[in-house]
Design an enzyme around this catalytic site. Structure first.
Site, PDB file in Angstrom:
ATOM      1  N   LYS A   1       0.817  -1.224   0.000  1.00  0.00           N
ATOM      2  CA  LYS A   1       0.000   0.000   0.000  1.00  0.00           C
ATOM      3  C   LYS A   1       0.849   1.271   0.000  1.00  0.00           C
ATOM      4  CE  LYS A   1      -4.412  -1.785   1.374  1.00  0.00           C
ATOM      5  NZ  LYS A   1      -5.468  -1.915   2.377  1.00  0.00           N
TER       6      LYS A   1
ATOM      7  N   ARG B   1      -4.303 -10.060   4.213  1.00  0.00           N
ATOM      8  CA  ARG B   1      -4.697  -9.968   2.797  1.00  0.00           C
ATOM      9  C   ARG B   1      -3.482  -9.462   2.026  1.00  0.00           C
ATOM     10  NH1 ARG B   1      -6.642  -6.382  -0.938  1.00  0.00           N
ATOM     11  NH2 ARG B   1      -8.220  -7.193  -2.370  1.00  0.00           N
TER      12      ARG B   1
HETATM   13  C1  9MG Z   1     -10.364  -4.990  -1.276  1.00  0.00           C
HETATM   14  N1  9MG Z   1      -9.383  -4.505  -0.322  1.00  0.00           N
HETATM   15  C2  9MG Z   1      -8.319  -3.705  -0.596  1.00  0.00           C
HETATM   16  N2  9MG Z   1      -7.636  -3.445   0.529  1.00  0.00           N
HETATM   17  C3  9MG Z   1      -8.286  -4.100   1.516  1.00  0.00           C
HETATM   18  C4  9MG Z   1      -8.092  -4.210   2.905  1.00  0.00           C
HETATM   19  O1  9MG Z   1      -7.097  -3.581   3.518  1.00  0.00           O
HETATM   20  N3  9MG Z   1      -8.949  -4.959   3.621  1.00  0.00           N
HETATM   21  C5  9MG Z   1      -9.993  -5.586   3.008  1.00  0.00           C
HETATM   22  N4  9MG Z   1     -10.818  -6.315   3.776  1.00  0.00           N
HETATM   23  N5  9MG Z   1     -10.222  -5.517   1.693  1.00  0.00           N
HETATM   24  C6  9MG Z   1      -9.389  -4.774   0.986  1.00  0.00           C
END
Ligand code: 9MG
Length: 278
Positions: free
Chosen positions: A226, A260
């Site tokens: 990110k 994730r």
């Molecule tokens: C779809 N998406 C993109 N970033 C995310 C994050 O940090 N958490 C979740 N649950 N979905 C995300």
């Protein structure tokens, strides 16, 4: 492995692999698309999923709408066309749980019919019909916190005390969801790193992961590649692996049980180290 998520599934840390089926995904942007005329290449998708499983993925998170800051919204029809064939193909071919990354009620319902095992909603079931669709599906749901909407959320996020505000928001949201018929044990919490937050907010939330865990729900953290890492480290997208892994390890050590990520093999390594040391 089964396509459905059993109750003990989150008793160990799990790796949710990102599978963006959008032509403009922020990291793997459009790699699963063939030549522009042919659209999504399902064979390429299945090969990618096979590789993710070999690397150690426990859940495949299929998303058809880009939620990166400033992303344009996608139509409901387009989202169906992108997501459903992919969910169907993965469920037919593999026994991994498939998560559907959507805020759209009809996509949730259709994906559940196709065998999806989890709903990952960055809008926490706030779009019309989403709550009812999630309840009807009886699937686990990840409720993510976001201030604003992806198109404008990074313009001016404001909090007095981000941690207590997001914790309080979850209290209300959980109560509402349970009142509407969602099972408490099916709720996963995610503070939404990068979603309507400045770096100081993101860092405060990451440091408070244990406070979210203390609510008694599995906690999902998404930090992979990110822009926060870009600003903290001065790194471009393709140089953010080490930073992503450091934050992922920190999240595990504070009790998060779902990561994730884009970089599954490397995350599986840090998870193994975490488990050896625990
Ligand atoms: C779809 N998406 C993109 N970033 C995310 C994050 O940090 N958490 C979740 N649950 N979905 C995300």
């Amino acid at each position: 492995m089964s396509n459905l998520i059993q109750s003990a599934f989150f008793s160990r840390p799990r790796i949710m692999a990102v599978l963006n089926v959008t032509p403009d995904s922020f990291f793997d942007g459009g790699r699963l698309y063939g030549s522009s005329a042919s659209g999504l290449d399902l064979d390429a998708v299945l090969m990618k999923v096979e590789a993710l499983l070999e690397d150690g993925a426990d859940i495949i998170d299929v998303g058809g709408e880009s939620t990166r800051p400033g992303a344009a919204p996608v139509s409901e029809e387009e989202e169906h066309e992108r997501v459903l064939p992919v969910v169907r193909a993965i469920v037919e071919r593999f026994s991994v749980p498939v998560s559907v990354d959507t805020s759209t009620a009809s996509v949730m319902a259709a994906a559940a019919q196709e065998g999806a095992a989890l709903i990952n909603d960055v809008r926490a079931l706030q779009r019309p019909g989403a709550m009812a669709a999630a309840v009807e599906s009886a699937l686990p749901v990840c409720l993510m916190h976001m201030q604003g909407q992806p198109s404008s959320m990074q313009e001016a996020p404001v909090y007095e005390d981000v941690v207590s505000e997001v914790l309080a928001w979850f209290d209300k949201r959980i109560e509402l969801c349970v009142n509407q018929g969602l099972k408490k044990q099916n709720i996963i919490l995610d503070p939404g790193i990068g979603f309507g937050k400045l770096d100081e907010h993101n860092l405060a939330l990451l440091k408070a992961t244990d406070q979210f865990v203390a609510k008694g729900h599995p906690v999902l953290i998404g930090v992979s590649r990110k822009s926060l890492l870009g600003r903290l480290l001065g790194r471009e997208l393709d140089q953010r692996l080490a930073g992503s892994l450091a934050l992922a390890y920190d999240a595990l050590s504070r009790g998060a049980t779902i990561l994730r990520v884009h970089d599954v093999a490397e995350t599986a390594d840090i998870r193994a180290i975490y488990e050896f040391l625990r």
